[in-house]
Write an enzyme that holds these catalytic residues in place. Structure first.
Site, short mmCIF file in Angstrom:
data_model
loop_
_atom_site.label_atom_id
_atom_site.label_comp_id
_atom_site.label_asym_id
_atom_site.label_seq_id
_atom_site.Cartn_x
_atom_site.Cartn_y
_atom_site.Cartn_z
N THR A 107 -0.03 -1.32 2.24
CA THR A 107 0.05 -1.74 3.30
C THR A 107 0.31 -3.10 3.21
O THR A 107 -0.06 -3.96 2.51
CB THR A 107 -1.05 -1.34 4.34
OG1 THR A 107 -0.94 -0.02 4.46
CG2 THR A 107 -1.11 -1.70 5.87
N SER A 140 -6.22 3.47 10.13
CA SER A 140 -7.26 2.48 10.16
C SER A 140 -6.81 1.14 10.13
O SER A 140 -7.51 0.31 10.14
CB SER A 140 -7.84 2.72 8.62
OG SER A 140 -8.30 4.13 8.49
N GLY A 154 -5.32 -1.58 2.71
CA GLY A 154 -6.51 -0.91 2.21
C GLY A 154 -6.97 0.37 2.49
O GLY A 154 -8.04 0.83 2.36
N GLY A 155 -5.94 1.16 3.35
CA GLY A 155 -6.41 2.34 3.89
C GLY A 155 -7.88 2.18 4.75
O GLY A 155 -7.91 1.17 5.53
N ASP A 162 -1.58 11.06 6.92
CA ASP A 162 -3.01 10.54 7.73
C ASP A 162 -3.44 11.53 8.89
O ASP A 162 -4.45 11.02 9.23
CB ASP A 162 -2.41 8.89 8.52
CG ASP A 162 -2.71 7.76 7.34
OD1 ASP A 162 -3.35 8.06 6.46
OD2 ASP A 162 -2.24 6.76 7.94
N THR A 187 3.36 -0.36 7.64
CA THR A 187 2.93 0.22 6.52
C THR A 187 4.05 1.58 6.23
O THR A 187 4.64 1.96 7.09
CB THR A 187 1.54 0.88 6.31
OG1 THR A 187 1.35 1.32 5.05
CG2 THR A 187 1.40 1.88 7.34
N ASN A 189 2.49 3.64 4.05
CA ASN A 189 1.20 4.29 3.82
C ASN A 189 1.04 4.39 2.35
O ASN A 189 0.62 3.24 2.11
CB ASN A 189 1.34 5.86 4.05
CG ASN A 189 -0.14 6.41 3.98
OD1 ASN A 189 -0.94 5.89 4.02
ND2 ASN A 189 -0.12 7.83 3.80
O1 DON Z 1 -2.65 3.96 8.91
C1 DON Z 1 -3.50 3.88 7.85
O2 DON Z 1 -4.51 3.77 8.05
C2 DON Z 1 -2.83 3.87 6.51
N1 DON Z 1 -1.63 4.49 6.58
C3 DON Z 1 -2.79 2.81 5.81
C4 DON Z 1 -2.31 2.59 4.49
C5 DON Z 1 -2.61 1.66 3.68
O3 DON Z 1 -3.43 0.53 4.19
C6 DON Z 1 -2.31 1.68 2.42
N2 DON Z 1 -2.93 0.37 1.54
N3 DON Z 1 -3.85 0.26 1.03
#
Ligand code: DON
Length: 570
Positions: free
Chosen positions: A381, A453, A473-474, A423, A399, A401
């Protein structure tokens, strides 16, 4: 240019005696921070940072710079920068002092259904929510950038967007980072011929110092520059998105695109110590989970602990578990599910939850339930932070994703589409790409936004800007941002120290405390194990982009030393 150097007596003594170039080098070695008087930009890509600063120098405001940077990242940081994805923006208007947030998260197509990723026996069909057309949510980025520009921009839209178009058209020089990303992703991106043609021209991986030209993306960007968001949601690009969906069995229709709208939302606001923390409200979980963590740890006296001492990690991780447990049950798109925001941040509720935190003890995750109520991913992201001389602040995380999203590009326009549908909770209790679980609140429904997140954040002190920050970082975005806030405001670390500090992460399920590799001594690890934590090392993660503004309005910033991003200003 360099306007002001924060005082550090030893560093200044050393720095003051040498020529400017070595002065700057020695300053950075001695951790002197560079402060800028006017504007500052922190992004994950040096090219995007430079373009952002250039816009500010030309008299554009932070919002103009954000629009230019947002589109440029779609060209130069293709694994996450995008026009086929979505995100969130936290903004502060320097004149009115108002803090606002803009939700340009993707939505489920109208034809999406709760069981769309399950077979007849209710088993999850492998990869369907992560690869290809069915994984794609209706993209929000172009509408988001347009809404931001319409409300706050001061420069010409065409001028701002065509910078990216030109860069896609003429190409830019690939760096070592991008070459290795292309190399790593080759098998995955080659699942689709149209994607392979873009990223592996003549069947070759583009090497460092060669040009990456994206003529098809340039065409899309010129159309967006000339016609605004309509080209994407109603015009030629919309038609191509729909044709791609038809060819690949996706669900997005022209009506889905025409009816997409970004939403201006009340930002999520919590008080932590004397600070005002503004972050993203649902459909992101970021604001509430960060808010819960900070409020849960607030009464503990950290002056007794060092940054990343076992005791601090213990307190923070127990707070994280409680907050992530609540996330799994109570958070989803507020238009579809009644998210109990006030109750989740209520002082009495959190006072009760805090009683479960005991120093020297790790609660078993099974013993924690959501009040009254994992992972295998890389960091793709991207976040950027911008501040200008008028006090305007922009904090944007957006992002596709997963890295390169669904891996599918739009026919004829060569831009990647997200795989944000993953997600959603595709089945109750089944972990998504980030190991997160959910249920009713985040189940798939037509036109609903999937829980995120992403946590673009602005921190004010005495109503004046203090921090602008965010990260990829998800699920780890949440703990990375909260840990940075604590490191800077409670442990009084400077941005460099805060960003270099080892990261740790607990998200309740799985019941594992992740420690960034090679950053935690054996002694600390032994102590954490004696508290009852199951430890797992994890490679360096996230890519935080931070700005700090001092009481005289001078600005310094830091791009994560783990990434290739840069911070610059004037
Ligand atoms: O929206 C979210 O929480 C995820 N799609 C974010 C994805 C993300 O941060 C990927 N990188 N590590």
């Amino acid at each position: 240019m360099l306007r002001y150097i924060k005082n550090r007596s030893v560093a200044l003594l050393a720095c003051g005696t040498v020529f400017l170039f070595s002065f700057l080098l020695s300053c950075s070695a001695l951790k002197v921070e560079t402060y800028y008087e006017y504007g500052i930009v922190a992004t994950a890509s040096p090219l995007a940072t430079d373009i952002g600063v250039e816009i500010l120098k030309q008299g554009g405001n932070a919002f103009d710079a954000a629009v230019a940077v947002g589109f440029v990242l779609a060209v130069v940081h293709p694994e996450a920068g995008n026009i086929g994805g979505g995100g969130f923006a936290l903004l502060r208007d320097g004149e009115t002092k108002e803090v606002m947030s803009l939700d340009f998260r993707e939505t489920a197509p109208n034809a999406a259904t709760e069981r769309m990723y399950l077979d007849n026996d209710s088993n999850v069909i492998a990869d369907l929510s992560t690869v290809g057309a069915k994984a794609v949510g209706v993209p929000g980025t172009v509408a988001g950038m347009y809404a931001l520009w319409e409300k706050k921009g001061s420069m010409d839209w065409f001028e701002l967007v065509s910078i990216a178009a030109k860069l896609a058209d003429s190409g830019f020089v690939v760096d070592a980072y991008l070459e290795s990303s292309f190399r790593e992703q080759r098998a995955k991106l080659s699942q689709f011929e149209t994607t392979a043609e873009i990223f592996y021209p003549n069947n070759q991986t583009i090497k460092e110092s060669n040009l990456f030209v994206q003529n098809k993306l340039a065409k899309a960007l010129y159309l967006i520059a000339a016609e605004g968001e309509d080209s994407f949601y109603d015009g030629e690009i919309a038609d191509s998105i729909v044709a791609t969906m038809v060819a690949q069995n996706g669900l997005i229709t022209k009506e889905d695109l025409q009816s997409y709208a970004p939403v201006w939302r009340e930002p999520l606001h919590v008080k932590f110590d004397s600070l005002d923390i503004y972050s993203m409200a649902p459909p992101s979980s970021g604001g509430i989970v960060i808010g819960q963590i900070l409020k849960l740890i607030e009464p503990f006296d950290f002056s007794r602990y060092n940054p990343n001492s076992a005791e601090y990690i213990n307190i923070f991780s127990e707070a994280s578990k409680l907050a992530f447990a609540d996330r799994s049950k109570h958070l989803g798109d507020p238009s579809f599910y009644n998210v109990p925001v006030e109750r989740l941040l209520d002082d009495n509720y959190l006072d009760n939850r805090r009683e479960l935190i005991e120093i020297g003890k790790a609660n078993e995750s099974d013993a924690i339930l959501p009040g009254g109520m994992l992972q295998t991913e890389s960091d793709q992201t991207t976040h950027f932070s911008i501040a200008d001389k008028e006090g305007n602040l922009v904090s944007i995380t957006y992002t596709l994703n997963a890295p390169y999203g669904s891996k599918l590009v739009v026919n004829g326009f060569g831009f990647l589409l997200n795989n944000e549908m993953d997600d959603f909770s595709i089945k109750a209790g089944v972990q998504n790409l980030y190991g997160l679980i959910g249920g009713e609140a985040n189940k798939i429904e037509s036109n609903k936004r999937m829980l995120s997140s992403m946590s673009p954040t602005i921190v004010l002190k005495d109503n004046e800007p203090l921090l602008v920050l965010g990260s990829p970082g998800g699920s780890k975005i949440i703990t990375v941002v909260a840990q940075a806030i604590v490191s800077i405001t409670r442990f009084h670390l400077n941005l460099k120290e805060a960003s270099e500090l080892g990261r740790f992460h607990h998200q309740w399920v799985p019941d594992v405390l992740y420690l960034e590799k090679d950053r935690f001594s054996q002694e600390i690890q032994n102590k954490l194990q004696s508290y009852g934590y199951q430890l797992k090392e994890r490679e360096a993660y996230s890519d935080i982009q931070m700005i700090y503004i001092n009481p005289s309005h001078f600005k310094t910033g830091m791009s994560d030393p783990r990434g290739r991003g840069t911070t610059a200003g004037y």
